[in-house]
Design a protein around this motif. Structure first.
Motif, PDB file in Angstrom:
ATOM      1  N   HIS A 232      -8.398 -13.627  38.598  1.00 20.77           N
ATOM      2  CA  HIS A 232      -7.129 -12.930  39.097  1.00 20.77           C
ATOM      3  C   HIS A 232      -7.323 -12.272  37.792  1.00 20.77           C
ATOM      4  O   HIS A 232      -5.605 -11.966  37.239  1.00 20.77           O
ATOM      5  N   HIS A 233      -8.067 -11.454  36.754  1.00 22.05           N
ATOM      6  CA  HIS A 233      -7.405 -11.322  35.755  1.00 22.05           C
ATOM      7  C   HIS A 233      -7.531  -9.326  35.819  1.00 22.05           C
ATOM      8  O   HIS A 233      -8.203  -8.857  37.398  1.00 22.05           O
ATOM      9  N   SER A 234      -6.214  -8.733  35.511  1.00 21.76           N
ATOM     10  CA  SER A 234      -6.619  -7.580  35.473  1.00 21.76           C
ATOM     11  C   SER A 234      -5.978  -6.725  34.240  1.00 21.76           C
ATOM     12  O   SER A 234      -5.415  -7.322  33.138  1.00 21.76           O
ATOM     13  N   VAL A 270       1.713  -8.395  32.736  1.00 15.36           N
ATOM     14  CA  VAL A 270       1.386  -8.182  31.513  1.00 15.36           C
ATOM     15  C   VAL A 270       1.724  -8.178  30.297  1.00 15.36           C
ATOM     16  O   VAL A 270       0.913  -8.007  28.957  1.00 15.36           O
ATOM     17  N   ASP A 271       2.140  -9.041  29.752  1.00 13.11           N
ATOM     18  CA  ASP A 271       2.766  -9.560  28.246  1.00 13.11           C
ATOM     19  C   ASP A 271       3.784 -10.729  28.746  1.00 13.11           C
ATOM     20  O   ASP A 271       3.693 -11.495  29.857  1.00 13.11           O
ATOM     21  N   GLU A 272       3.648 -11.643  27.553  1.00 12.60           N
ATOM     22  CA  GLU A 272       4.612 -12.984  27.213  1.00 12.60           C
ATOM     23  C   GLU A 272       4.893 -13.294  25.641  1.00 12.60           C
ATOM     24  O   GLU A 272       4.422 -12.469  25.205  1.00 12.60           O
ATOM     25  N   ASN A 351      -3.335  -9.823  33.409  1.00  9.26           N
ATOM     26  CA  ASN A 351      -3.542  -9.707  32.228  1.00  9.26           C
ATOM     27  C   ASN A 351      -3.735 -11.342  31.031  1.00  9.26           C
ATOM     28  O   ASN A 351      -2.696 -11.515  29.768  1.00  9.26           O
ATOM     29  N   THR A 352      -4.583 -11.722  31.365  1.00  8.23           N
ATOM     30  CA  THR A 352      -5.071 -12.421  30.487  1.00  8.23           C
ATOM     31  C   THR A 352      -5.336 -13.021  29.286  1.00  8.23           C
ATOM     32  O   THR A 352      -5.156 -13.533  28.330  1.00  8.23           O
ATOM     33  N   ASP A 353      -5.866 -11.270  28.587  1.00  6.21           N
ATOM     34  CA  ASP A 353      -5.894 -10.927  26.791  1.00  6.21           C
ATOM     35  C   ASP A 353      -4.664 -10.384  26.394  1.00  6.21           C
ATOM     36  O   ASP A 353      -4.036 -11.410  25.460  1.00  6.21           O
ATOM     37  N   LYS A 354      -3.518 -10.143  27.153  1.00  2.90           N
ATOM     38  CA  LYS A 354      -2.091 -10.138  26.825  1.00  2.90           C
ATOM     39  C   LYS A 354      -1.292 -11.465  27.389  1.00  2.90           C
ATOM     40  O   LYS A 354       0.065 -11.273  26.132  1.00  2.90           O
ATOM     41  N   GLU A 357      -1.291 -17.478  27.613  1.00  3.89           N
ATOM     42  CA  GLU A 357      -0.838 -19.345  27.538  1.00  3.89           C
ATOM     43  C   GLU A 357      -0.498 -19.156  28.888  1.00  3.89           C
ATOM     44  O   GLU A 357      -0.885 -20.158  29.382  1.00  3.89           O
ATOM     45  N   LEU A 358      -0.317 -18.040  29.578  1.00  6.30           N
ATOM     46  CA  LEU A 358       0.327 -18.247  31.288  1.00  6.30           C
ATOM     47  C   LEU A 358      -0.785 -18.018  32.072  1.00  6.30           C
ATOM     48  O   LEU A 358      -1.353 -19.191  32.976  1.00  6.30           O
ATOM     49  N   ALA A 359      -2.145 -17.904  31.246  1.00  8.48           N
ATOM     50  CA  ALA A 359      -3.531 -17.763  32.082  1.00  8.48           C
ATOM     51  C   ALA A 359      -3.894 -19.487  32.239  1.00  8.48           C
ATOM     52  O   ALA A 359      -4.264 -20.469  33.085  1.00  8.48           O
ATOM     53  N   THR A 360      -3.770 -20.241  30.610  1.00  7.07           N
ATOM     54  CA  THR A 360      -3.960 -21.717  30.861  1.00  7.07           C
ATOM     55  C   THR A 360      -3.453 -21.943  31.490  1.00  7.07           C
ATOM     56  O   THR A 360      -3.461 -23.582  31.681  1.00  7.07           O
TER      57      THR A 360
END
Length: 411
Positions: A232-234, A270-272, A351-354, A357-360
């Protein structure tokens, strides 16, 4: 009075059960409420003078489903009745009264007594709330009757192994407690597309629960059990003139926000960022001034104040931003179901790079010993990121259970 009643095998077993506490645990559209209606009507015809109580999660459901269902059945059978909408009751002339009550405030269940009670969709409630409803029902179910008092339930097994119904009827089953299972597929009166609607609405685990009426183990899994960091990465990043959807979960000292874009009905984070309070949140939005912004806040911000003066939502609106917020937050399980449905169909990306925290947070939030999503006292925390996304997804992509018409009763 001889009446011809159309019933499926599970419905018939429930309607004529002599157990003190029968439970019809069933899939969506299996005819649970209809079975409860017919059980009550037959009991009142067999023993004139008794009163009964029907409980449902909200007064809207009582007004839109339970009461009209009884009226339709009584019309078809040919029993005279009088409906009191303000009192939420129906008098069966010459037989007794049906009381209708919501689970919203069970402590207000006072000043009446009944011989029989049925609780509809009690397993949609958290276990502690369901236990309170059950306790209040037992207090009301005390009218003397020849057939003996009874309290039963008709419900989908929403809470799985951690729910009240599993605990009461399976784990701690006592004499007099009978459980009857009914699959959605047991109802031949449903449209051909009904089961597929359920599969389209829910993630696969819950779809099986809502079709087969089986208890599933939700607590040994992560809350967002379908999220996969790689799958689910973009690579999607924010572009000039993107319309953006910004979440905010209000907490003093740590308001978590994610920025989403939507393409082809698929939202991507796309951002946090984290804000100290709502004023700081508004300042953080300045960097997105090239974009049209819609904010999806925790609905409690209408009254709550992370600041000393205006409400949180007033501050955001005063800054000129569009706010999309319901009058009240959805039930926790409803928003979790919405997020899991989107993830399981590969319709929600991060976008796990951007947004690390959400991805984790989506990877790691689990259930506590009560079967509830983990909550943390220090902010920001993983539940804050998940909650914000949940408010947004539920607002944009709510799940509405497919409705099925009740089966007919003929004289």
């Amino acid at each position: 009075m001889d009446i011809d009643i159309a019933l499926t095998d599970p419905q018939r077993e429930f309607v004529f059960s002599e157990a003190k506490s029968p439970a019809l645990v069933a899939g969506l559209g299996a005819g649970k409420t209809y079975a409860a209606t017919i059980r009550f009507v037959i009991q009142m015809l067999q023993e004139p003078g008794i009163n009964v109580l029907m409980g449902m999660p909200t007064y809207d459901l009582l007004k839109l489903r339970a009461m009209p269902g009884f009226e339709e059945a009584l019309d078809m059978i040919g029993i005279d009745y009088k409906t009191n909408k303000s009192e939420y009751s129906i008098d069966l002339i010459g037989y007794g009264k049906i009381y209708f009550r919501s689970y919203d405030k069970p402590e207000r269940w006072i000043a009446f007594e009944v011989a029989k009670t049925l609780l509809d969709e009690i397993d949609t409630l958290p276990k502690a709330k369901a236990e309170l409803v059950w306790r209040k029902a037992t207090e009301r179910t005390r009218q003397k009757c020849k057939s003996g008092n009874s309290i039963g339930a008709v419900t989908t097994p929403d809470q799985g192994f951690n729910g009240f119904v599993y605990s009461k009827w399976v784990k701690k089953k006592q004499p007099g407690y009978e459980i009857i299972k009914a699959s959605t597929l047991s109802n031949p009166f449903l449209p051909d597309t009904y089961v597929q609607q359920i599969r389209d609405n829910y993630d696969p685990l819950l779809a099986d629960c809502y079709i087969n009426g089986e208890f599933v183990n939700l607590s040994d899994k992560k809350v967002y059990h379908f999220f996969d960091r790689l799958k689910h990465h973009s690579q999607r990043v924010l572009k000039d003139n993107d319309r953006i959807h910004v979440t905010i979960d209000f907490n003093i000292g740590g308001c978590c926000s994610n920025v989403y874009v939507i393409e082809n009905n698929k939202p991507t984070a796309v951002d946090e960022f984290v804000s100290h309070d709502t004023y700081d949140f508004v300042n953080n939005l300045i960097k997105y001034k090239k974009h049209k912004i819609v904010v999806y806040p925790d609905a409690s911000g209408k009254a709550n104040k992370t600041n000393a003066t205006e409400s949180d939502l007033d501050i955001i609106k005063s800054a000129g931003h569009q706010v999309s917020a319901p009058n009240a937050n959805p039930a926790v399980r409803d928003r979790i179901n919405c997020v899991n449905a989107k993830i399981s169909r590969n319709e929600l990306f991060v976008n796990t790079d951007k947004c690390p925290e959400l991805a984790t947070a989506l990877e790691h939030q689990g259930y506590n010993k009560n079967g509830e999503p983990e909550k943390f006292t220090e902010h920001p925390a993983i539940d804050d990121w998940c909650d914000g996304t949940g408010y947004f997804i539920h607002r944009m992509y709510p799940i509405r259970r497919p409705m099925a018409k009740a089966m007919k009763v003929s004289r």
